[in-house]
Design a protein around this motif. Structure first.
Motif, PDB file in Angstrom:
ATOM      1  N   LYS A 120     -54.083  26.991  47.495  1.00  0.00           N
ATOM      2  CA  LYS A 120     -52.816  26.435  47.989  1.00  0.00           C
ATOM      3  C   LYS A 120     -51.728  27.515  48.015  1.00  0.00           C
ATOM      4  N   ILE A 121     -51.716  28.387  47.035  1.00  0.00           N
ATOM      5  CA  ILE A 121     -50.744  29.482  47.009  1.00  0.00           C
ATOM      6  C   ILE A 121     -50.976  30.424  48.185  1.00  0.00           C
ATOM      7  N   LYS A 122     -52.242  30.711  48.480  1.00  0.00           N
ATOM      8  CA  LYS A 122     -52.571  31.594  49.605  1.00  0.00           C
ATOM      9  C   LYS A 122     -52.263  30.942  50.946  1.00  0.00           C
ATOM     10  N   ASN A 123     -52.401  29.622  51.010  1.00  0.00           N
ATOM     11  CA  ASN A 123     -52.183  28.898  52.257  1.00  0.00           C
ATOM     12  C   ASN A 123     -51.277  27.694  51.980  1.00  0.00           C
ATOM     13  N   PRO A 124     -49.956  27.901  51.899  1.00  0.00           N
ATOM     14  CA  PRO A 124     -49.024  26.825  51.540  1.00  0.00           C
ATOM     15  C   PRO A 124     -49.064  25.611  52.458  1.00  0.00           C
ATOM     16  N   SER A 125     -49.485  25.788  53.688  1.00  0.00           N
ATOM     17  CA  SER A 125     -49.509  24.646  54.603  1.00  0.00           C
ATOM     18  C   SER A 125     -50.744  23.761  54.409  1.00  0.00           C
ATOM     19  N   MET A 126     -51.667  24.178  53.576  1.00  0.00           N
ATOM     20  CA  MET A 126     -52.881  23.393  53.339  1.00  0.00           C
ATOM     21  C   MET A 126     -52.524  22.059  52.678  1.00  0.00           C
ATOM     22  N   ASP A 127     -53.034  20.970  53.227  1.00  0.00           N
ATOM     23  CA  ASP A 127     -52.809  19.632  52.668  1.00  0.00           C
ATOM     24  C   ASP A 127     -53.964  19.323  51.713  1.00  0.00           C
ATOM     25  N   LEU A 128     -53.691  19.360  50.419  1.00  0.00           N
ATOM     26  CA  LEU A 128     -54.735  19.188  49.408  1.00  0.00           C
ATOM     27  C   LEU A 128     -55.386  17.812  49.455  1.00  0.00           C
ATOM     28  N   CYS A 129     -54.634  16.816  49.886  1.00  0.00           N
ATOM     29  CA  CYS A 129     -55.185  15.452  49.933  1.00  0.00           C
ATOM     30  C   CYS A 129     -56.048  15.217  51.163  1.00  0.00           C
ATOM     31  N   MET A 130     -55.871  16.026  52.185  1.00  0.00           N
ATOM     32  CA  MET A 130     -56.628  15.837  53.424  1.00  0.00           C
ATOM     33  C   MET A 130     -57.920  16.657  53.451  1.00  0.00           C
ATOM     34  N   CYS A 131     -57.963  17.764  52.742  1.00  0.00           N
ATOM     35  CA  CYS A 131     -59.204  18.539  52.738  1.00  0.00           C
ATOM     36  C   CYS A 131     -60.189  17.873  51.772  1.00  0.00           C
ATOM     37  N   PRO A 132     -61.454  17.788  52.154  1.00  0.00           N
ATOM     38  CA  PRO A 132     -62.442  17.053  51.336  1.00  0.00           C
ATOM     39  C   PRO A 132     -62.553  17.569  49.895  1.00  0.00           C
ATOM     40  N   ARG A 133     -62.604  18.866  49.717  1.00  0.00           N
ATOM     41  CA  ARG A 133     -62.731  19.447  48.370  1.00  0.00           C
ATOM     42  C   ARG A 133     -61.505  19.110  47.520  1.00  0.00           C
ATOM     43  N   GLY A 134     -60.320  19.300  48.100  1.00  0.00           N
ATOM     44  CA  GLY A 134     -59.085  19.029  47.373  1.00  0.00           C
ATOM     45  C   GLY A 134     -58.946  17.572  46.996  1.00  0.00           C
ATOM     46  N   SER A 135     -59.261  16.679  47.920  1.00  0.00           N
ATOM     47  CA  SER A 135     -59.126  15.245  47.620  1.00  0.00           C
ATOM     48  C   SER A 135     -60.123  14.796  46.557  1.00  0.00           C
ATOM     49  N   ARG A 136     -61.321  15.384  46.547  1.00  0.00           N
ATOM     50  CA  ARG A 136     -62.301  15.040  45.496  1.00  0.00           C
ATOM     51  C   ARG A 136     -61.825  15.507  44.125  1.00  0.00           C
ATOM     52  N   ILE A 137     -61.323  16.725  44.056  1.00  0.00           N
ATOM     53  CA  ILE A 137     -60.856  17.271  42.772  1.00  0.00           C
ATOM     54  C   ILE A 137     -59.649  16.484  42.274  1.00  0.00           C
ATOM     55  N   ILE A 138     -58.682  16.246  43.134  1.00  0.00           N
ATOM     56  CA  ILE A 138     -57.489  15.490  42.739  1.00  0.00           C
ATOM     57  C   ILE A 138     -57.867  14.068  42.341  1.00  0.00           C
ATOM     58  N   GLY A 139     -58.754  13.439  43.104  1.00  0.00           N
ATOM     59  CA  GLY A 139     -59.213  12.080  42.767  1.00  0.00           C
ATOM     60  C   GLY A 139     -59.873  12.018  41.404  1.00  0.00           C
ATOM     61  N   MET A 140     -60.702  13.015  41.094  1.00  0.00           N
ATOM     62  CA  MET A 140     -61.380  13.053  39.798  1.00  0.00           C
ATOM     63  C   MET A 140     -60.375  13.238  38.666  1.00  0.00           C
ATOM     64  N   ILE A 141     -59.381  14.082  38.867  1.00  0.00           N
ATOM     65  CA  ILE A 141     -58.360  14.309  37.835  1.00  0.00           C
ATOM     66  C   ILE A 141     -57.544  13.042  37.617  1.00  0.00           C
ATOM     67  N   VAL A 142     -57.144  12.400  38.689  1.00  0.00           N
ATOM     68  CA  VAL A 142     -56.372  11.148  38.570  1.00  0.00           C
ATOM     69  C   VAL A 142     -57.180  10.094  37.823  1.00  0.00           C
ATOM     70  N   LYS A 143     -58.456   9.958  38.154  1.00  0.00           N
ATOM     71  CA  LYS A 143     -59.312   8.987  37.481  1.00  0.00           C
ATOM     72  C   LYS A 143     -59.459   9.312  35.996  1.00  0.00           C
ATOM     73  N   LEU A 144     -59.684  10.582  35.701  1.00  0.00           N
ATOM     74  CA  LEU A 144     -59.846  10.998  34.304  1.00  0.00           C
ATOM     75  C   LEU A 144     -58.588  10.743  33.492  1.00  0.00           C
ATOM     76  N   VAL A 145     -57.434  11.121  34.036  1.00  0.00           N
ATOM     77  CA  VAL A 145     -56.172  10.996  33.298  1.00  0.00           C
ATOM     78  C   VAL A 145     -55.756   9.528  33.143  1.00  0.00           C
ATOM     79  N   THR A 146     -56.008   8.713  34.146  1.00  0.00           N
ATOM     80  CA  THR A 146     -55.568   7.319  34.072  1.00  0.00           C
ATOM     81  C   THR A 146     -56.538   6.420  33.316  1.00  0.00           C
ATOM     82  N   THR A 147     -57.748   6.871  33.070  1.00  0.00           N
ATOM     83  CA  THR A 147     -58.709   6.023  32.346  1.00  0.00           C
ATOM     84  C   THR A 147     -59.011   6.517  30.945  1.00  0.00           C
ATOM     85  N   GLN A 148     -58.374   7.570  30.534  1.00  0.00           N
ATOM     86  CA  GLN A 148     -58.684   8.075  29.192  1.00  0.00           C
ATOM     87  C   GLN A 148     -58.214   7.095  28.179  1.00  0.00           C
TER      88      GLN A 148
END
Length: 148
Positions: A120-148
């Motif tokens: 994201k730092i290298k490519n500031p215009s990249m939408d982390l929620c729209m790219c498949p890898r980014g959305s999977r990682i963010i989704g996993m973190i949200v799930k982990l943090v909200t269900t702990q």
């Protein structure tokens, strides 16, 4: 028969430990000054001052997974006396993982998040929620943090 009930410490008795200053107390002007119990033993703070003793202000409790995933420094894992220990800040902060698999997954998730943020730092215009890898990682973190 009656039992003893453990009393919560008074606000002025509650203290935390920092790596460089030893014991610190929550400043009386802080919103958390009257909080006598935190679900997690870890706080993040913005300001530290020394008057009659060392105080912290602008503090918030932080639970284990956000600390491991978003805290500074490298994440290390080792086996100690049969427990898988995840450590941060050169071993100053340590957690016991439920299993070797959990420890590995947490460490790998942290590495993936670090790489994602570098991308994201290298490519500031990249939408982390729209790219498949980014959305999977963010989704996993949200799930982990909200269900702990």
């Amino acid at each position: 028969s009656t039992g003893a009930v453990k009393m919560q410490p008074k606000a002025e008795e509650l203290k935390f430990v920092t790596k460089n200053d030893g014991y610190v107390h929550i400043h009386p002007s802080s919103v958390n000054y009257q909080t006598r119990h935190f679900e997690s033993p870890y706080l993040v703070y913005h300001e530290k001052i020394k008057t009659s003793r060392v105080f912290i202000r602008d503090c918030s409790m932080v639970s284990v997974y956000p600390l491991v995933l978003l805290g500074g420094g490298q994440v290390h894992m080792q086996l100690l006396k049969g427990d898988f220990v995840i450590s941060l800040d050169d071993g100053w902060i340590r957690f016991v993982a439920a299993s070797h698999q959990v420890a590995e997954l947490i460490k790998e998730l942290r590495c993936e998040l670090d790489q994602l943020l570098q991308d994201k730092i290298k490519n500031p215009s990249m939408d982390l929620c729209m790219c498949p890898r980014g959305s999977r990682i963010i989704g996993m973190i949200v799930k982990l943090v909200t269900t702990q």
